[in-house]
Motif scaffolding. Structure first.
Motif, PDB file in Angstrom:
ATOM      1  N   GLN A   1      -0.350  -0.498  -8.763  1.00  0.00           N
ATOM      2  CA  GLN A   1       1.006   0.044  -8.718  1.00  0.00           C
ATOM      3  C   GLN A   1       1.444   0.516 -10.096  1.00  0.00           C
ATOM      4  O   GLN A   1       1.341  -0.213 -11.069  1.00  0.00           O
ATOM      5  CB  GLN A   1       1.985  -1.008  -8.207  1.00  0.00           C
TER       6      GLN A   1
ATOM      7  N   GLU B   1       0.830  -1.202   0.000  1.00  0.00           N
ATOM      8  CA  GLU B   1       0.000   0.000   0.000  1.00  0.00           C
ATOM      9  C   GLU B   1       0.870   1.259   0.000  1.00  0.00           C
ATOM     10  O   GLU B   1       0.594   2.224  -0.708  1.00  0.00           O
ATOM     11  CB  GLU B   1      -0.932  -0.002   1.217  1.00  0.00           C
ATOM     12  N   TRP B   2       1.945   1.253   0.776  1.00  0.00           N
ATOM     13  CA  TRP B   2       2.850   2.405   0.847  1.00  0.00           C
ATOM     14  C   TRP B   2       3.506   2.656  -0.510  1.00  0.00           C
ATOM     15  O   TRP B   2       3.669   3.803  -0.922  1.00  0.00           O
ATOM     16  CB  TRP B   2       3.903   2.164   1.926  1.00  0.00           C
TER      17      TRP B   2
ATOM     18  N   THR C   1       2.315   2.165  -3.427  1.00  0.00           N
ATOM     19  CA  THR C   1       1.404   2.663  -4.469  1.00  0.00           C
ATOM     20  C   THR C   1       1.440   4.182  -4.611  1.00  0.00           C
ATOM     21  O   THR C   1       1.002   4.707  -5.630  1.00  0.00           O
ATOM     22  CB  THR C   1      -0.055   2.219  -4.213  1.00  0.00           C
ATOM     23  N   GLN C   2       1.966   4.871  -3.624  1.00  0.00           N
ATOM     24  CA  GLN C   2       2.056   6.330  -3.752  1.00  0.00           C
ATOM     25  C   GLN C   2       3.221   6.757  -4.646  1.00  0.00           C
ATOM     26  O   GLN C   2       3.367   7.939  -4.947  1.00  0.00           O
ATOM     27  CB  GLN C   2       2.163   6.983  -2.378  1.00  0.00           C
TER      28      GLN C   2
END
Length: 187
Positions: free
Chosen positions: A92, A13-14, A16-17
């Protein structure tokens, strides 16, 4: 066991930024003795027997996120990428070179159409894409190739290749963390 899978999900999740950068490299190896094996490692691109590796980095080459080592030389970049893409979140995003055209969630430069030329705008976009986003993966690959074991013909037992290249990637990650850029203060 649950904590490892939840930690993995948090990291996915981290990530994906960020728009991650992906690229592959080939390294020559000794010619295998077995005829079938030597055929499977022969890379027509390099005209020699090779191992293929792939590296995924954070933007600006700040850290190595994923590395694959030891694939057979003729393995295409995109098929190697598709095998590893499941390790990342489904949304992603990646930046890649023209070898990744057609891969899901990968931004690539414009490819010249057959029998035609790119427009000046497309050429400018390709230049901007390469110089401001993709160049950093080339710098990380250069840092890995500073180690002679990752640059020259691989002469050790082929079963040790993956372990050695991943160790080199670990050393590069350590080196990236140790690099301190000078701060310039303007008066």
């Amino acid at each position: 066991m649950e904590s490892k899978s939840s930690d993995y999900a948090i990291v996915q999740e981290w990530l994906t930024q960020f728009q991650l950068i992906v690229d592959s490299l080939e390294q020559a190896r000794e010619r295998p003795g077995d005829n079938d094996e030597q055929r499977s490692y022969f890379s027509g691109k390099k005209q020699q027997h090779t191992f293929k590796s792939q590296i995924v980095t954070l933007p600006a080459g700040k850290d190595i996120v994923d590395a694959v080592a030891g694939a057979k030389g003729p393995t295409s970049d995109i098929s190697l990428f598709r095998e590893r893409q499941s390790k990342f979140a489904s949304g992603q995003g990646f930046d890649g070179d023209k070898a990744y055209v057609g891969a899901e969630n990968v931004q690539t430069p414009h490819k010249k159409p057959r029998g035609k030329e790119l427009t000046p705008q497309q050429k400018a976009q390709n230049k901007e894409f390469s110089s401001t986003r993709r160049i950093f993966i080339e710098h990380v690959i250069r840092l890995a190739r500073i180690f002679r074991i990752a640059k020259e013909r691989f002469r050790l037992h082929p079963n040790t290749y993956e372990q050695i290249i991943l160790t080199v990637c670990g050393l590069v990650r350590f080196r990236l963390g140790m690099i301190v850029f000078p701060v310039t203060i303007k008066n």
